[in-house]
Design a protein around this motif. Structure first.
Motif, short mmCIF file in Angstrom:
data_model
loop_
_atom_site.label_atom_id
_atom_site.label_comp_id
_atom_site.label_asym_id
_atom_site.label_seq_id
_atom_site.Cartn_x
_atom_site.Cartn_y
_atom_site.Cartn_z
N TYR A 53 15.04 -6.31 -21.02
CA TYR A 53 14.28 -7.51 -21.37
C TYR A 53 13.55 -7.26 -22.68
O TYR A 53 12.88 -6.23 -22.83
CB TYR A 53 13.28 -7.86 -20.27
CG TYR A 53 13.94 -8.33 -18.99
CD1 TYR A 53 14.47 -9.62 -18.89
CD2 TYR A 53 14.02 -7.49 -17.89
CE1 TYR A 53 15.07 -10.05 -17.71
CE2 TYR A 53 14.62 -7.91 -16.71
CZ TYR A 53 15.16 -9.19 -16.63
OH TYR A 53 15.77 -9.60 -15.47
N ASN A 54 13.67 -8.20 -23.62
CA ASN A 54 12.91 -8.05 -24.87
C ASN A 54 11.49 -8.56 -24.68
O ASN A 54 11.11 -9.01 -23.59
CB ASN A 54 13.63 -8.74 -26.03
CG ASN A 54 13.71 -10.26 -25.85
OD1 ASN A 54 13.01 -10.85 -25.04
ND2 ASN A 54 14.57 -10.90 -26.63
N GLU A 55 10.71 -8.52 -25.75
CA GLU A 55 9.29 -8.90 -25.64
C GLU A 55 9.10 -10.39 -25.37
O GLU A 55 8.01 -10.83 -25.00
CB GLU A 55 8.53 -8.50 -26.91
CG GLU A 55 8.93 -9.22 -28.17
CD GLU A 55 10.05 -8.52 -28.93
OE1 GLU A 55 10.29 -8.86 -30.09
OE2 GLU A 55 10.71 -7.63 -28.34
N GLU A 56 10.18 -11.18 -25.51
CA GLU A 56 10.12 -12.61 -25.19
C GLU A 56 10.65 -12.89 -23.77
O GLU A 56 10.91 -14.03 -23.42
CB GLU A 56 10.93 -13.41 -26.21
CG GLU A 56 10.46 -13.23 -27.66
CD GLU A 56 9.02 -13.64 -27.85
OE1 GLU A 56 8.56 -14.57 -27.14
OE2 GLU A 56 8.33 -13.04 -28.70
N ASN A 57 10.85 -11.81 -23.00
CA ASN A 57 11.33 -11.90 -21.62
C ASN A 57 12.76 -12.44 -21.53
O ASN A 57 13.14 -13.05 -20.54
CB ASN A 57 10.39 -12.76 -20.75
CG ASN A 57 10.52 -12.42 -19.27
OD1 ASN A 57 11.01 -11.35 -18.90
ND2 ASN A 57 10.09 -13.34 -18.42
N GLU A 58 13.53 -12.18 -22.58
CA GLU A 58 14.95 -12.58 -22.58
C GLU A 58 15.81 -11.37 -22.23
O GLU A 58 15.55 -10.26 -22.73
CB GLU A 58 15.35 -13.10 -23.97
CG GLU A 58 14.56 -14.32 -24.41
CD GLU A 58 14.73 -14.62 -25.88
OE1 GLU A 58 14.58 -15.80 -26.26
OE2 GLU A 58 15.00 -13.68 -26.66
#
Length: 260
Positions: A53-58
């Motif tokens: 998960y990236n910092e944008e929760n993607e």
């Protein structure tokens, strides 16, 4: 003469026996695997289908992120010692290099603590991208993930860490990956020389187009495993200069002959 040959034969036999004895001593001996540190996996390709998960929760895969030379580092966000200075060192060298983050290379920071969340990653990222222009901040990606995927990526990179209470013992290192995900360089410590990082990125660019100036740098400098830095290749440079002057002398001689 026979006596001399006999002595030489005896010395040779002694050396062979000693070497054989040393092989017998080390045969079957397995080096103890380190608990904390780095076992370099240079030339290996990381598993690109692992997802995080990236910092944008993607949810993203490493394959979708790594499309150019990439600096990769492992941290955990509540680290009281090494992690913040390491990321500060990365941010500092990004600001000093004459290469554009997001265009010529990327950075991927992966937390090896499963308790870390995308929200934490987003807050942590804000602390370290302040010196980077807003349009280039997207080139530094913070990831969190499951234990299975974290274990897989750290194992592939040869990165060894171990829990110590609520914290972790771990090394301080950044890795440089090629656009195909191949590990091409390890750079150790908390601060990094802009030239060393630039050279590592240039090396990782192999297989894709790169500026002529970068090719010249790559030819003139080589990585020194002992010092973990790049050093000037004087032999190569002297060789090129020598050839240049030899060719120049030959041209001058040919021109003079024609004038005569």
């Amino acid at each position: 003469m026979n006596m001399k040959n006999s002595v030489l034969s005896a010395i040779l036999l002694l050396l062979i026996v000693q070497a054989s004895g040393q092989e017998l001593k080390t045969a079957g001996y397995k080096q103890k695997e380190i608990e904390v540190g780095v076992i370099e996996q240079l030339g290996d390709t990381i598993p690109l289908d692992l997802w995080f998960y990236n910092e944008e929760n993607e949810q993203v895969t490493l394959r979708s992120l790594i499309d150019r030379p990439t600096i990769m580092c492992f941290v955990y966000f509540d680290c009281p010692n090494l992690c913040s200075p390491l990321m500060d060192g990365v941010a500092d060298v990004v600001g000093k290099m004459d290469m554009t983050l997001g265009n010529e290379y990327k950075i991927i920071t992966i937390s090896f603590n499963t308790s870390d969340t995308p929200e934490k990653a987003r807050e942590k990222k804000k602390n370290f991208v302040q010196r980077i222009s807003k349009e280039n901040q997207k080139g530094w990606i913070y990831l969190t993930g499951t234990q299975e995927n974290i274990s897989a990526i750290t194992a592939a990179a040869g990165y060894k860490y171990t829990p110590q209470g609520l914290d972790f013992a771990h090394p301080s290192v950044i890795m440089v990956l090629s656009p195909a995900g191949k590990i091409t360089r390890y750079l150790y410590g908390l601060t990094y020389l802009p030239f060393d990082v630039k050279m590592a990125i240039i090396e990782a660019q192999k297989g894709i187009a790169r500026p002529t100036a970068n090719r010249i740098l790559e030819y003139c400098f080589a990585y020194n495993p002992a010092s973990k830095t790049y050093t000037l290749q004087m032999t190569r440079i002297v060789g090129v200069i020598t050839i240049f002057f030899l060719v120049l002398i030959m041209v001058i001689l040919l021109v003079r002959r024609r004038k005569k």
